[in-house]
Design an enzyme around this catalytic site. Sequence first.
Site, PDB file in Angstrom:
ATOM      1  CG  ASP A  81      -5.925 -17.873  -2.027  1.00 34.29           C
ATOM      2  OD1 ASP A  81      -4.872 -17.497  -1.486  1.00 34.29           O
ATOM      3  OD2 ASP A  81      -7.025 -17.859  -1.450  1.00 34.29           O
ATOM      4  CE  LYS A  83      -0.926 -13.806  -4.743  1.00 36.06           C
ATOM      5  NZ  LYS A  83      -2.247 -14.446  -4.776  1.00 36.06           N
ATOM      6  N   GLY A 117      -1.082 -16.272   1.946  1.00 33.06           N
ATOM      7  CA  GLY A 117      -0.579 -17.622   2.160  1.00 33.06           C
ATOM      8  C   GLY A 117      -0.135 -18.133   0.803  1.00 33.06           C
ATOM      9  CG  HIS A 118       2.136 -16.241  -1.474  1.00 32.46           C
ATOM     10  ND1 HIS A 118       2.870 -15.168  -1.925  1.00 32.46           N
ATOM     11  CD2 HIS A 118       0.847 -15.802  -1.377  1.00 32.46           C
ATOM     12  CE1 HIS A 118       2.056 -14.131  -2.090  1.00 32.46           C
ATOM     13  NE2 HIS A 118       0.834 -14.480  -1.750  1.00 32.46           N
ATOM     14  CD  GLN A 134      -3.175  -9.568   0.252  1.00 29.68           C
ATOM     15  OE1 GLN A 134      -2.527  -8.547   0.082  1.00 29.68           O
ATOM     16  NE2 GLN A 134      -2.763 -10.512   1.068  1.00 29.68           N
TER      17      GLN A 134
HETATM   18  P1  GDP Z   1      -1.145 -17.930  -3.812  1.00 30.55           P
HETATM   19  O1  GDP Z   1      -1.681 -17.266  -2.583  1.00 30.55           O
HETATM   20  O2  GDP Z   1      -1.498 -17.180  -5.048  1.00 30.55           O
HETATM   21  O3  GDP Z   1       0.324 -18.211  -3.719  1.00 30.55           O
HETATM   22  O4  GDP Z   1      -1.896 -19.330  -3.910  1.00 30.55           O
HETATM   23  P2  GDP Z   1      -2.182 -20.363  -2.692  1.00 30.55           P
HETATM   24  O5  GDP Z   1      -0.923 -21.029  -2.322  1.00 30.55           O
HETATM   25  O6  GDP Z   1      -2.966 -19.717  -1.612  1.00 30.55           O
HETATM   26  O7  GDP Z   1      -3.214 -21.339  -3.394  1.00 30.55           O
HETATM   27  C1  GDP Z   1      -2.900 -22.036  -4.547  1.00 30.55           C
HETATM   28  C2  GDP Z   1      -3.053 -23.535  -4.264  1.00 30.55           C
HETATM   29  O8  GDP Z   1      -3.032 -24.237  -5.489  1.00 30.55           O
HETATM   30  C3  GDP Z   1      -1.905 -24.118  -3.458  1.00 30.55           C
HETATM   31  O9  GDP Z   1      -2.390 -25.185  -2.714  1.00 30.55           O
HETATM   32  C4  GDP Z   1      -0.934 -24.591  -4.534  1.00 30.55           C
HETATM   33  O10 GDP Z   1      -0.101 -25.645  -4.083  1.00 30.55           O
HETATM   34  C5  GDP Z   1      -1.892 -25.092  -5.566  1.00 30.55           C
HETATM   35  N1  GDP Z   1      -1.454 -24.989  -6.973  1.00 30.55           N
HETATM   36  C6  GDP Z   1      -0.728 -24.023  -7.593  1.00 30.55           C
HETATM   37  N2  GDP Z   1      -0.660 -24.262  -8.917  1.00 30.55           N
HETATM   38  C7  GDP Z   1      -1.360 -25.396  -9.136  1.00 30.55           C
HETATM   39  C8  GDP Z   1      -1.714 -26.152 -10.319  1.00 30.55           C
HETATM   40  O11 GDP Z   1      -1.363 -25.798 -11.441  1.00 30.55           O
HETATM   41  N3  GDP Z   1      -2.473 -27.273 -10.132  1.00 30.55           N
HETATM   42  C9  GDP Z   1      -2.904 -27.676  -8.910  1.00 30.55           C
HETATM   43  N4  GDP Z   1      -3.659 -28.771  -8.830  1.00 30.55           N
HETATM   44  N5  GDP Z   1      -2.608 -26.995  -7.791  1.00 30.55           N
HETATM   45  C10 GDP Z   1      -1.864 -25.868  -7.912  1.00 30.55           C
HETATM   46  P1  IMO Z   2      -2.889 -14.462  -1.090  1.00 30.62           P
HETATM   47  O1  IMO Z   2      -1.649 -13.588  -1.166  1.00 30.62           O
HETATM   48  C1  IMO Z   2      -7.220 -14.737  -0.729  1.00 30.62           C
HETATM   49  C2  IMO Z   2      -9.224 -11.655   1.643  1.00 30.62           C
HETATM   50  C3  IMO Z   2      -9.845 -12.129   2.938  1.00 30.62           C
HETATM   51  C4  IMO Z   2     -10.995 -11.149   3.067  1.00 30.62           C
HETATM   52  C5  IMO Z   2     -10.389  -9.857   2.519  1.00 30.62           C
HETATM   53  C6  IMO Z   2      -9.842  -8.930   3.589  1.00 30.62           C
HETATM   54  O2  IMO Z   2      -2.662 -15.757  -0.425  1.00 30.62           O
HETATM   55  O3  IMO Z   2      -3.537 -14.559  -2.422  1.00 30.62           O
HETATM   56  P2  IMO Z   2      -7.750  -8.949   5.232  1.00 30.62           P
HETATM   57  O4  IMO Z   2      -7.184 -10.022   6.099  1.00 30.62           O
HETATM   58  O5  IMO Z   2      -6.811  -8.460   4.190  1.00 30.62           O
HETATM   59  O6  IMO Z   2      -8.374  -7.844   6.024  1.00 30.62           O
HETATM   60  O7  IMO Z   2      -8.989  -9.656   4.453  1.00 30.62           O
HETATM   61  O8  IMO Z   2      -9.323 -10.243   1.664  1.00 30.62           O
HETATM   62  N1  IMO Z   2      -7.780 -11.989   1.504  1.00 30.62           N
HETATM   63  C7  IMO Z   2      -7.314 -12.978   0.719  1.00 30.62           C
HETATM   64  N2  IMO Z   2      -7.980 -13.875  -0.036  1.00 30.62           N
HETATM   65  N3  IMO Z   2      -5.857 -14.703  -0.737  1.00 30.62           N
HETATM   66  C8  IMO Z   2      -5.185 -13.788  -0.013  1.00 30.62           C
HETATM   67  O9  IMO Z   2      -3.848 -13.642  -0.088  1.00 30.62           O
HETATM   68  C9  IMO Z   2      -5.913 -12.887   0.800  1.00 30.62           C
HETATM   69  N4  IMO Z   2      -5.581 -11.879   1.636  1.00 30.62           N
HETATM   70  C10 IMO Z   2      -6.730 -11.338   2.056  1.00 30.62           C
HETATM   71  O10 IMO Z   2     -10.293 -13.453   2.836  1.00 30.62           O
HETATM   72  O11 IMO Z   2     -12.039 -11.520   2.209  1.00 30.62           O
HETATM   73 MG    MG Z   3      -2.910 -17.723  -0.907  1.00 31.66          MG
END
Ligand code: GDP
Ligand code: IMO
Ligand code: MG
Length: 417
Positions: free
Chosen positions: A13, A16, A40-41, A222
């Site tokens: 998270d 990415k 979840g991206h 991840q």
């Molecule tokens: P990912 O899994 O690495 O793609 O990240 P996620 O989407 O799960 O979580 C990142 C969260 O931060 C999302 O809600 C994005 O919309 C948000 N986000 C990404 N970059 C920024 C930033 O620079 N500032 C803020 N405030 N939010 C951001």
């Molecule tokens: P993105 O791509 C954050 C964590 C889960 C749990 C562990 C194992 O959005 O960054 P799993 O479902 O793989 O068996 O879970 O890994 N986890 C993540 N945490 N971002 C993710 O993906 C994750 N994918 C798995 O919360 O602790």
């Molecule tokens: Mg994510």
Amino acid sequence: MKVDVILGLQWGDEGKGKIVDFLADKYDVIARFQGGPNAGHTLVIDGKKHVLHTIPSGIFRADKINFIGNGVVIDPVTLLKEIRTIEKEGIDVSKRLIIAKRANIILPTHKILDAASEASKGDSKIGSTLKGIGPTYMDKTGRNGLRMGDILETDFKVKYELLKNKHLQLLQIYDYNFDLKPMEEEWFAAIEELKKYQQEESVYFINNLLKDGKRILAEGAQGSMLDIDFGTYPFVTSSNTITAAVCTGLGLAPSTIGKVIGITKAYCTRVGSGPFPTELDNEVGEEIRKEGGEFGATTGRPRRCGWIDLPALKYTCLVNGVTDLVITKADVLEAFYEFGVCTSYQYNGNTTQELPYDMINADIKPNFEYRPSWEHFSYTDKLPETLQSYVNFIEEYLDTKVSMVSNGPEREAIIEL
Ligand code: GDP
Ligand code: IMO
Ligand code: MG
């Protein structure tokens, strides 16, 4: 031409999706190489939020190939839902999406096994997303898995029944109730639809694109601290999440890898169980969660929050060969007068910058330095002085240059350095 890589350096998270979507404009192909719908991206384009789980984050850019590599595990139901949601935006996904024949498939019983296994663990549960990731990778390495290429074969149903029956036997060791029938119906209906999508053999497909001079961006899921080998085992995911996985997950030779762009938040989060030395299990952590909107994009669970952990980042830069750093969510720290930076740990009576083998039972205390924050700024401005000095500090500590700072969820909220 070389293949550039984007991956997360923390526990996932890091942002990415946003960075891949921003950079995708400069590439022809965006390829996911591992993980599955546990990811979840999030992308925010023209004020609209999109969350992708299996589809690469280049899907909203015209004329790009989005490739789901053989290292990914695919849940047909989730993938089809994602496709349908994107189609509502007027995008013909079938023209932009290609799937590796060798990608393993998540069965309904994989999801049930995931849930049953987690429920049986009680307090020591991993905190899995319950998407069936662990059981599917177990079947892959156990040489039992079904793959996307199999759905086009006449004996697919036979193979399915065989594996499902194995799972049903396994499930008998758990005291866990489930209703498989509706899940199966939905799953087979999705498989039928997915037969219409182009499938390719990764090795020929990706290497031919490379030979033709196409620019390829590999998108990780991840984060490195969740890597099956090098993360905080057993509180990890079931795939390799590091640069090495680009080769095995797409069919590329190590010599093809170019830039490795590692992403870190300006602070740190983790969702699920496991060690997190810099966690702030207090009102400061809560404040970060509130300011950063730190709730899981896949499960909606509140993310655990803390200050940035530089020893952990040094470790993940090393294992990935990071050439460029991206710092995201710099805007979130605006809410704080000052913020912490962990520069070493107190462990076994010593000060160290190395991660101990046993991060679970060991008593690890982070040593924090406190730095001044900055005022609100726009992505069209220069970096505020205190932020520039934080960037310089990170560059020096990690001996790696920072190429971008992100200060908002929107596609254009990026300062390129
Ligand atoms: P990912 O899994 O690495 O793609 O990240 P996620 O989407 O799960 O979580 C990142 C969260 O931060 C999302 O809600 C994005 O919309 C948000 N986000 C990404 N970059 C920024 C930033 O620079 N500032 C803020 N405030 N939010 C951001
Ligand atoms: P993105 O791509 C954050 C964590 C889960 C749990 C562990 C194992 O959005 O960054 P799993 O479902 O793989 O068996 O879970 O890994 N986890 C993540 N945490 N971002 C993710 O993906 C994750 N994918 C798995 O919360 O602790
Ligand atoms: Mg994510």
